[in-house]
Design an enzyme around this catalytic site. Structure first.
Site, PDB file in Angstrom:
ATOM      1  CG  ASP A 100      -5.504  72.625 -32.729  1.00 20.81           C
ATOM      2  OD1 ASP A 100      -4.399  72.949 -32.277  1.00 20.81           O
ATOM      3  OD2 ASP A 100      -5.683  71.653 -33.494  1.00 20.81           O
ATOM      4  CD  GLU A 102      -4.724  68.985 -36.056  1.00 23.77           C
ATOM      5  OE1 GLU A 102      -3.589  68.756 -36.500  1.00 23.77           O
ATOM      6  OE2 GLU A 102      -4.947  69.212 -34.847  1.00 23.77           O
ATOM      7  CG  HIS A 240      -1.498  65.199 -32.490  1.00 21.60           C
ATOM      8  ND1 HIS A 240      -0.794  66.381 -32.597  1.00 21.60           N
ATOM      9  CD2 HIS A 240      -0.702  64.341 -31.824  1.00 21.60           C
ATOM     10  CE1 HIS A 240       0.380  66.231 -32.007  1.00 21.60           C
ATOM     11  NE2 HIS A 240       0.468  65.012 -31.524  1.00 21.60           N
ATOM     12  CG  ASP A 245      -4.696  69.266 -30.299  1.00 24.89           C
ATOM     13  OD1 ASP A 245      -4.747  68.365 -29.449  1.00 24.89           O
ATOM     14  OD2 ASP A 245      -3.912  69.237 -31.264  1.00 24.89           O
TER      15      ASP A 245
END
Length: 380
Positions: A100, A102, A240, A245
């Protein structure tokens, strides 16, 4: 290069097979690690020939029979890539890296990743983790991203840049199957940085837990990562954030691997095969890079799909262009839609002031330009 006549086809206008044809078969078999028969392969190259299986078998053998990259399985009567043999393992022994990211926004670019979280898995077991904040180019985390992720500019000020982080992550990833929720997004960002930093794109096989949710839970209306986690009673801790995640996606993958096993899919290569097929059993060929779709606006508008030569194929309207266009690349599309997507190389969008204006523009453009797939899909 030998011509088709050597395979026993008489006639003056014989097509020549070259590198492009072999490359097309190679790319097809990359997403079909379990293999494909000669009829499927020849159908990619020549229309009409696939109806003669003996002829198709001779043509394919002529083209790739001496190439060590390709293997013919006599028992299954199928061709596959030699590199796919490592994927012919049971799901309980399959190795995954669940990822994951960001980022600073929805569009891939130099230094736009601000956090990488990942878990290695063997079968349904989580083993090792990777977590690293990344300093973006420019050093600033947009305010709306901070509101979503809680990652602030101060948190990444002393973090290493992506150029220093990615080599370690590439080693952590290895050649395992990459898994992510809405994998096109994460793959697009990683592939961009792999190409920029290493000079070669991300070549790992990919599984998407969002696509798997559509495959194994078709009645579920909403399949966002946190909603799936809640549905299965999983913890939402770390939502998040990269590692939180990634953990949720890994736990969801474990559940989907069990579901796949119950449907008779017990090997990794067969799971990957199933993953690349729509509900009608047709594989989705993708020529539009995921990062191009991720960069489309959320605004209303019309979209025009074109083939490799630039010919117009289809016109559609959307309330939100990015969501509508990305839906065409879902495994749940029907056979005729999958056929359309296999010919699409470019998508042009025109933003409008409202959905009503988009609908009116769509009608006008279809009437003026008469794209062929609008008629075909309407009559399907």
């Amino acid at each position: 290069m030998r011509v088709v006549e050597e395979a026993g086809i008489p006639g003056a206008n014989q097509p020549h097979f070259g590198v492009s044809a072999k490359q097309k078969l190679y790319e097809f078999l990359c997403s079909r690690p379990a293999g494909a028969d000669a009829g499927e392969l020849i159908g990619l190259l020549l229309s009409g020939v696939g109806s003669d299986p003996e002829l198709g078998a001779r043509l394919v053998r002529q083209l790739i029979g001496d190439d060590p990259n390709f293997i013919f399985d006599n028992d299954a009567a199928q061709w596959r890539l030699a590199q796919s043999d490592r994927l012919r393992v049971g799901l309980d022994a399959a190795e995954f890296t669940v990822v994951d990211l960001e980022t600073t926004g929805g569009r891939a670019g130099p230094g736009t990743i601000i956090e990488i979280g990942a878990y290695r898995m063997v079968g349904k077991r989580l083993t090792e983790s990777f977590s690293q904040l990344v300093r973006p180019h420019g050093g600033v985390v947009p305010r709306f991203i901070t509101g979503l992720t809680s990652i602030t500019t101060e948190m990444v000020r002393e973090a290493p840049p992506i150029e220093d982080v990615l080599p370690a992550f590439r080693e952590f990833m290895g050649d395992r199957v990459m898994v992510a929720h809405n994998a096109a997004f994460d793959f697009g960002f990683l592939d961009f940085e792999y190409r920029r930093i290493f000079g070669i794109g991300l070549a790992n096989p990919v599984l998407c837990t969002l696509r798997m949710a559509r495959r194994f839970m078709p009645s579920l209306k909403r399949r966002r990562l946190d909603l799936l986690a809640t549905h299965f009673g999983l913890s939402l801790e770390g939502r998040h954030r990269g590692l939180g995640d990634a953990r949720m996606a890994a736990e969801i993958l474990s559940i989907f691997l069990e579901m796949a096993h119950r449907t008779g899919i017990t090997r990794l290569d067969r799971l990957l095969d199933d993953h690349h097929r729509g509900i009608a059993g047709k594989r989705i060929e993708r020529h539009v890079p995921p990062e191009e779709i991720a960069a489309l606006p959320h605004a209303p508008g019309v979209y025009l799909m074109r083939n490799e030569r630039g010919d117009l194929l289809y016109i559609g309207k959307a309330r939100r262009l990015r969501e509508r266009v990305s839906s065409y690349f879902s495994a749940s599309v029907k056979a005729k839609t999958a056929e359309l997507v296999s010919h699409v190389y470019k998508i042009e969008t025109r933003v409008t002031r409202s959905p009503l204006e988009a609908a009116l523009d769509e009608v006008r453009l279809i009437r003026e330009l008469k794209p062929p797939y609008n008629r075909m899909l309407k009559s399907a």
